[in-house]
Design an enzyme around this catalytic site. Structure first.
Site, short mmCIF file in Angstrom:
data_model
loop_
_atom_site.label_atom_id
_atom_site.label_comp_id
_atom_site.label_asym_id
_atom_site.label_seq_id
_atom_site.Cartn_x
_atom_site.Cartn_y
_atom_site.Cartn_z
N LYS A 54 92.80 144.89 15.75
CA LYS A 54 92.65 144.23 14.46
C LYS A 54 94.03 143.69 14.08
CE LYS A 54 90.96 143.58 10.14
NZ LYS A 54 90.52 144.74 9.35
N THR A 108 98.22 137.25 7.11
CA THR A 108 97.49 136.20 6.39
C THR A 108 97.95 136.17 4.94
OG1 THR A 108 95.62 136.73 7.80
CG2 THR A 108 95.21 135.24 5.96
N HIS A 152 94.51 145.08 0.55
CA HIS A 152 93.66 146.27 0.63
C HIS A 152 93.30 146.81 -0.75
CE1 HIS A 152 94.23 145.93 4.83
NE2 HIS A 152 95.40 146.53 4.90
#
Length: 280
Positions: A54, A108, A152
């Site tokens: 990931k 990102t 997150h």
């Protein structure tokens, strides 16, 4: 040979990969799992050290020669973008010349921040400091940096640190493009071959479906790796980041990825990718 994979200990990843990691997907072998912060997995991919990882979509252009983007398992959605936080409420221009903590310069979040800041902070910000994402809010609170770019579960907890939301990178992206927000990608070695890559995509989709069918099955695994996170926050985290794009990127998902990387390449932030680079 047992597949070597790496993903974060965040609830969305442990929720998605629980079934596969525990050998619960019929006909598949459990992989060897390494847990690591996104900045670490980005580096692992760049060095070609594991089979499936990931990573940030922001890292993708640097690894596409060796790794293929899988069409599932990642994080992409709406209303889930990174936030810029400060100790005091203010305006974007207040970042001019200021120190900003970010989780990775290949993330990102960082690309979205730079695309936003190009117009919102015309004077330019100051020093960029890379910190693990869980250290960013304490650093802003304690005055070690002027602002922090958070990802997150920080979307749900920043007020506990007495911080203020200066801007929402995802909101700015969606308003400008109408596209969902690409955050984390699942990549696997191209040398595994097209057939094996397709099998891995099917395995991940099965793992996602099993997680949705029985959410309680993954709860102990999720909470064991969630860094003492409140279970309610973990549930919010999963609800936001695990969605239809996790099961399949689809046309809108691929359009979002291409849109982000094209815009970032135009700003000189990432290498340009070829027309077939996202295929395997």
């Amino acid at each position: 040979m047992t597949l070597r994979v790496a993903y974060s200990p965040c609830p969305n990843d442990t929720f998605v990969f629980h079934a596969w990691a525990h050998g619960l997907v019929p006909g598949t072998e459990a992989p060897e799992v390494t847990f690591a912060d996104i900045d670490v997995t980005n580096g692992l991919a760049e060095r070609g050290e594991l089979d499936l990882l990931k990573i940030s979509y922001g890292q993708l252009p640097w690894v596409l020669d060796e790794y293929a983007l899988l069409p599932c398992g990642g994080a992409l959605g709406r209303g889930c973008g990174p936030l810029v936080l400060t100790r005091e409420p203010g305006a974007a221009a207040d970042l001019t010349g200021r120190t900003v903590a970010v989780p990775s310069e290949r993330s990102t979040a960082y690309l979205l921040f730079r695309l936003w800041a190009a117009t919102a902070v015309p004077g330019g910000f100051g020093e960029i400091v890379v910190l693990p994402f869980h250290e960013i809010m304490p650093a802003v609170r304690d005055g070690r940096v002027d602002a922090g770019l958070v990802i997150h579960e920080a979307r749900f907890t920043y007020q506990q640190y007495g911080l203020h939301r200066l801007a929402d990178m995802g909101e700015a992206w969606e308003q400008e493009t109408g596209l969902p927000i690409p955050l984390g990608a699942i990549v696997a070695r191209r040398s595994l071959g097209r057939e094996r890559l397709a099998e891995l995509a099917a395995t991940i989709r099965s793992s996602v479906r099993l997680a949705w069918e029985d959410p309680e099955a993954s709860r102990p695994y999720v909470l064991a790796h969630a860094q003492e996170m409140d279970p309610a926050v973990a549930d919010q985290h999963i609800g936001l980041y695990v969605n239809e794009f996790t099961a399949d990127l689809g046309e809108a998902g691929y359009a979002a990825v291409r849109g982000l990387l094209t815009r970032a390449a135009a700003e000189g932030l990432v290498p340009a990718i070829g027309p077939g680079a996202l295929e395997f």
